[in-house]
Motif scaffolding. Structure first.
Motif, PDB file in Angstrom:
ATOM      1  N   THR A   1       0.913   3.428   9.224  1.00  0.00           N
ATOM      2  CA  THR A   1       0.129   3.608   8.003  1.00  0.00           C
ATOM      3  C   THR A   1      -0.857   4.754   8.183  1.00  0.00           C
ATOM      4  O   THR A   1      -1.115   5.222   9.294  1.00  0.00           O
ATOM      5  N   THR A   2      -1.430   5.191   7.060  1.00  0.00           N
ATOM      6  CA  THR A   2      -2.518   6.162   7.097  1.00  0.00           C
ATOM      7  C   THR A   2      -3.847   5.412   7.073  1.00  0.00           C
ATOM      8  O   THR A   2      -3.960   4.374   6.426  1.00  0.00           O
ATOM      9  N   SER A   3      -4.833   5.939   7.781  1.00  0.00           N
ATOM     10  CA  SER A   3      -6.140   5.275   7.783  1.00  0.00           C
ATOM     11  C   SER A   3      -7.294   6.260   7.903  1.00  0.00           C
ATOM     12  O   SER A   3      -8.448   5.861   7.806  1.00  0.00           O
ATOM     13  N   ALA A   4      -6.989   7.530   8.122  1.00  0.00           N
ATOM     14  CA  ALA A   4      -8.070   8.497   8.357  1.00  0.00           C
ATOM     15  C   ALA A   4      -7.732   9.840   7.737  1.00  0.00           C
ATOM     16  O   ALA A   4      -6.596  10.319   7.840  1.00  0.00           O
ATOM     17  N   GLY A   5      -8.737  10.461   7.098  1.00  0.00           N
ATOM     18  CA  GLY A   5      -8.589  11.818   6.617  1.00  0.00           C
ATOM     19  C   GLY A   5      -7.686  11.943   5.401  1.00  0.00           C
ATOM     20  O   GLY A   5      -7.166  10.967   4.862  1.00  0.00           O
TER      21      GLY A   5
ATOM     22  N   ALA B   1       0.824  -1.199   0.000  1.00  0.00           N
ATOM     23  CA  ALA B   1       0.000   0.000   0.000  1.00  0.00           C
ATOM     24  C   ALA B   1       0.864   1.258   0.000  1.00  0.00           C
ATOM     25  O   ALA B   1       2.020   1.240   0.384  1.00  0.00           O
ATOM     26  N   ALA B   2       0.263   2.370  -0.440  1.00  0.00           N
ATOM     27  CA  ALA B   2       0.925   3.665  -0.338  1.00  0.00           C
ATOM     28  C   ALA B   2       0.667   4.238   1.049  1.00  0.00           C
ATOM     29  O   ALA B   2      -0.305   3.887   1.721  1.00  0.00           O
ATOM     30  N   GLY B   3       1.539   5.150   1.483  1.00  0.00           N
ATOM     31  CA  GLY B   3       1.353   5.789   2.770  1.00  0.00           C
ATOM     32  C   GLY B   3       1.668   4.873   3.923  1.00  0.00           C
ATOM     33  O   GLY B   3       0.838   4.665   4.808  1.00  0.00           O
ATOM     34  N   LEU B   4       2.884   4.329   3.938  1.00  0.00           N
ATOM     35  CA  LEU B   4       3.263   3.451   5.044  1.00  0.00           C
ATOM     36  C   LEU B   4       4.775   3.349   5.142  1.00  0.00           C
ATOM     37  O   LEU B   4       5.513   3.617   4.199  1.00  0.00           O
ATOM     38  N   TRP B   5       5.214   2.943   6.346  1.00  0.00           N
ATOM     39  CA  TRP B   5       6.565   2.427   6.523  1.00  0.00           C
ATOM     40  C   TRP B   5       6.517   1.402   7.641  1.00  0.00           C
ATOM     41  O   TRP B   5       5.566   1.344   8.413  1.00  0.00           O
TER      42      TRP B   5
ATOM     43  N   LEU C   1       9.327  11.338   7.921  1.00  0.00           N
ATOM     44  CA  LEU C   1       8.643  10.149   7.414  1.00  0.00           C
ATOM     45  C   LEU C   1       7.169  10.431   7.150  1.00  0.00           C
ATOM     46  O   LEU C   1       6.611   9.996   6.139  1.00  0.00           O
ATOM     47  N   VAL C   2       6.525  11.146   8.061  1.00  0.00           N
ATOM     48  CA  VAL C   2       5.118  11.499   7.860  1.00  0.00           C
ATOM     49  C   VAL C   2       4.963  12.326   6.587  1.00  0.00           C
ATOM     50  O   VAL C   2       4.052  12.089   5.775  1.00  0.00           O
ATOM     51  N   LYS C   3       5.854  13.274   6.393  1.00  0.00           N
ATOM     52  CA  LYS C   3       5.766  14.132   5.207  1.00  0.00           C
ATOM     53  C   LYS C   3       6.014  13.338   3.930  1.00  0.00           C
ATOM     54  O   LYS C   3       5.264  13.453   2.944  1.00  0.00           O
ATOM     55  N   ARG C   4       7.061  12.512   3.935  1.00  0.00           N
ATOM     56  CA  ARG C   4       7.433  11.795   2.706  1.00  0.00           C
ATOM     57  C   ARG C   4       6.474  10.644   2.404  1.00  0.00           C
ATOM     58  O   ARG C   4       6.033  10.477   1.265  1.00  0.00           O
ATOM     59  N   CYS C   5       6.153   9.839   3.432  1.00  0.00           N
ATOM     60  CA  CYS C   5       5.388   8.613   3.203  1.00  0.00           C
ATOM     61  C   CYS C   5       3.882   8.861   3.204  1.00  0.00           C
ATOM     62  O   CYS C   5       3.158   8.274   2.399  1.00  0.00           O
ATOM     63  N   PHE C   6       3.401   9.724   4.107  1.00  0.00           N
ATOM     64  CA  PHE C   6       1.969   9.973   4.209  1.00  0.00           C
ATOM     65  C   PHE C   6       1.525  11.097   3.283  1.00  0.00           C
ATOM     66  O   PHE C   6       0.684  10.906   2.425  1.00  0.00           O
ATOM     67  N   HIS C   7       2.117  12.284   3.455  1.00  0.00           N
ATOM     68  CA  HIS C   7       1.739  13.408   2.595  1.00  0.00           C
ATOM     69  C   HIS C   7       2.065  13.100   1.133  1.00  0.00           C
ATOM     70  O   HIS C   7       1.310  13.482   0.231  1.00  0.00           O
ATOM     71  N   GLY C   8       3.191  12.406   0.911  1.00  0.00           N
ATOM     72  CA  GLY C   8       3.585  12.058  -0.451  1.00  0.00           C
ATOM     73  C   GLY C   8       2.986  10.762  -0.949  1.00  0.00           C
ATOM     74  O   GLY C   8       3.228  10.376  -2.096  1.00  0.00           O
ATOM     75  N   GLN C   9       2.211  10.073  -0.087  1.00  0.00           N
ATOM     76  CA  GLN C   9       1.529   8.823  -0.446  1.00  0.00           C
ATOM     77  C   GLN C   9       2.488   7.812  -1.064  1.00  0.00           C
ATOM     78  O   GLN C   9       2.254   7.264  -2.137  1.00  0.00           O
ATOM     79  N   GLN C  10       3.570   7.564  -0.341  1.00  0.00           N
ATOM     80  CA  GLN C  10       4.577   6.617  -0.800  1.00  0.00           C
ATOM     81  C   GLN C  10       4.619   5.392   0.104  1.00  0.00           C
ATOM     82  O   GLN C  10       4.355   5.490   1.308  1.00  0.00           O
ATOM     83  N   ASN C  11       4.972   4.271  -0.464  1.00  0.00           N
ATOM     84  CA  ASN C  11       5.351   3.098   0.322  1.00  0.00           C
ATOM     85  C   ASN C  11       6.843   3.240   0.605  1.00  0.00           C
ATOM     86  O   ASN C  11       7.675   3.056  -0.279  1.00  0.00           O
ATOM     87  N   CYS C  12       7.170   3.615   1.811  1.00  0.00           N
ATOM     88  CA  CYS C  12       8.568   3.876   2.161  1.00  0.00           C
ATOM     89  C   CYS C  12       9.308   2.627   2.620  1.00  0.00           C
ATOM     90  O   CYS C  12      10.479   2.706   3.008  1.00  0.00           O
ATOM     91  N   GLY C  13       8.625   1.474   2.588  1.00  0.00           N
ATOM     92  CA  GLY C  13       9.309   0.215   2.805  1.00  0.00           C
ATOM     93  C   GLY C  13       9.585  -0.092   4.267  1.00  0.00           C
ATOM     94  O   GLY C  13       8.976   0.444   5.186  1.00  0.00           O
ATOM     95  N   ARG C  14      10.536  -0.973   4.439  1.00  0.00           N
ATOM     96  CA  ARG C  14      10.853  -1.535   5.750  1.00  0.00           C
ATOM     97  C   ARG C  14      12.273  -1.159   6.165  1.00  0.00           C
ATOM     98  O   ARG C  14      13.221  -1.318   5.390  1.00  0.00           O
ATOM     99  N   PHE C  15      12.407  -0.650   7.370  1.00  0.00           N
ATOM    100  CA  PHE C  15      13.707  -0.249   7.899  1.00  0.00           C
ATOM    101  C   PHE C  15      14.196  -1.325   8.860  1.00  0.00           C
ATOM    102  O   PHE C  15      13.526  -1.654   9.833  1.00  0.00           O
ATOM    103  N   ARG C  16      15.384  -1.841   8.588  1.00  0.00           N
ATOM    104  CA  ARG C  16      15.986  -2.901   9.410  1.00  0.00           C
ATOM    105  C   ARG C  16      17.227  -2.382  10.098  1.00  0.00           C
ATOM    106  O   ARG C  16      17.910  -1.505   9.594  1.00  0.00           O
ATOM    107  N   GLY C  17      17.539  -2.989  11.240  1.00  0.00           N
ATOM    108  CA  GLY C  17      18.759  -2.632  11.943  1.00  0.00           C
ATOM    109  C   GLY C  17      18.465  -2.035  13.315  1.00  0.00           C
ATOM    110  O   GLY C  17      17.413  -2.279  13.893  1.00  0.00           O
TER     111      GLY C  17
END
Length: 285
Positions: free
Chosen positions: A120-124, A35-39, A261-277
Motif C-alpha cells: 500500500t501507499t502511506s507516505a508522500g 482503499a486506493a493505491g494497493l495490491w 504495479l507501482v505505476k498502475r496501483c500507486f501512481h494511478g491510485q487504483q485498488n488493484c485487488g488480490r492476486f492468487r496462485g
C-alpha cells in the motif's frame, strides 16, 4: 542433501495445496481492502530451514528455524542472482523471499496456512512512490525480545476474523486460526548499507516521511496465518518468546512486474485487488 530434501518437501506441500541494498493469514478482509493505491499477493508456505541468507549468509544451519514463503530456492546461500526467475509460491511474478521464525504450539511445530502480503501507499505523493530496488533486504523486529516493550516495528497478533488484535497472542479464537501482522516501515534514507530496518527505514507520520528518510517505498504488511484450533494453547517460536517474532524480505520480484504495479496501483491510485496462485519459473539451484 538436507537442504534439497527440505526444499522438496516444501514443493510437495505447494503441489498439494539495485543490487546490495539491505535493511534489517489470515485471509479475512480488513480496512485496506477498499482503499486506493494497493495490491495484495497470496503466498503459500514453501519450506522450513535453519537458514537466514541475510543474517548468516553462506552458513546453512547457523540460524534458528525459519518458515519461508515465496521463492522456493531461498536458503542460506541465496543471492539476488540465485533467486531471480525461480518458481514462487506467490502469485503474479512475485519471486521475492519472505521468512519468519517457526511457530510451535504446545511444543509441536505447526506449519503456516499461508500468507498475504499487502502493498500500500502511506507516505508522500502517490506519483513519487518508488519500487523496492532489486536485491533490497529488510529485517523487521527484534529476535531477542522477551516482552512486548522490547519489540521493534509495528507487529500485532490476532484472530483471523479480525478480532482480538494486539501485541499478545489471543488465548482463544472462534475461527480456529490466528495470524501475525507485521507492517514494514516505508521511508528510506537511500543509503546502501548492511543493517536492520531501524537504521535505514522509518515509519511515516501522518503521511509524511521524516527528515533524512525522504524516499517513499511501498508499505508492506506481511500477514501469516496458523491453524491452532479454538484454544491457542502455549505458543513459542524457534527464536524464543512470541515477542521475538520478526520477518525478513529479500527483493527478488520480477522487477518489471513490480515497477508496473507501482505505476498502475500507486501512481494511478487504483485498488488493484488480490492476486492468487503461484508463479512458475526455473528450478532452484
Amino acid at each position: 542433501m538436507r537442504t534439497r530434501t527440505m526444499l522438496a518437501a516444501g514443493l510437495t506441500a505447494l503441489a498439494v495445496a539495485v543490487s546490495g541494498l539491505s535493511f534489517v493469514v489470515g485471509n479475512s478482509p480488513d480496512a485496506t481492502a477498499a482503499a486506493a493505491g494497493l495490491w495484495k499477493i497470496d503466498c503459500g508456505y514453501s519450506h522450513s530451514l535453519p537458514d537466514d541468507p541475510i543474517v548468516h549468509p553462506g552458513r546453512p544451519g547457523a540460524s534458528h528455524l525459519h518458515d519461508f514463503f515465496g521463492n522456493v530456492g531461498a536458503n542460506a546461500s541465496s543471492t539476488y542472482a540465485s533467486l531471480k526467475g525461480v518458481t514462487s509460491t506467490c502469485a503474479n511474478n512475485d519471486r521475492a523471499a519472505y521468512w519468519a521464525p517457526a511457530v510451535y504450539q504446545n511444543g509441536k511445530k505447526i506449519n503456516p496456512t499461508g500468507a498475504i502480503i499487502y502493498y500500500t501507499t502511506s507516505a508522500g505523493a502517490p506519483d513519487k512512490q518508488e519500487s523496492f530496488p532489486p536485491d533490497m533486504r529488510i529485517i523487521l523486529g527484534n529476535p531477542r525480545a522477551t516482552t512486548a516493550a522490547q519489540q521493534q516495528g509495528q507487529i500485532e497478533w490476532g484472530c483471523s476474523d479480525n478480532t482480538q488484535i494486539g501485541r499478545t497472542v489471543p488465548a482463544r479464537c472462534a475461527s480456529g486460526h490466528i495470524q501475525v501482522r507485521m507492517r514494514f516501515p516505508a521511508c528510506w534514507n537511500g543509503v546502501t548499507v548492511q543493517g536492520d530496518a531501524a537504521a535505514n527505514l522509518r515509519y511515516p507520520s501522518r503521511g509524511t516521511c521524516p527528515k533524512g528518510f525522504p524516499r517513499a517505498l511501498p508499505t508492506m504488511r506481511l500477514n501469516i496465518g496458523y491453524k491452532v484450533g479454538t484454544t491457542t494453547g502455549a505458543l513459542t517460536l524457534s527464536s524464543g518468546s512470541v515477542y521475538s517474532i520478526h520477518a525478513d524480505f529479500l527483493n527478488s520480484w520480477d522487477q518489471p512486474t513490480l515497477d508496473a504495479l507501482v505505476k498502475r496501483c500507486f501512481h494511478g491510485q487504483q485498488n488493484c485487488g488480490r492476486f492468487r496462485g503461484t508463479s512458475p519459473g526455473r528450478a532452484a539451484a
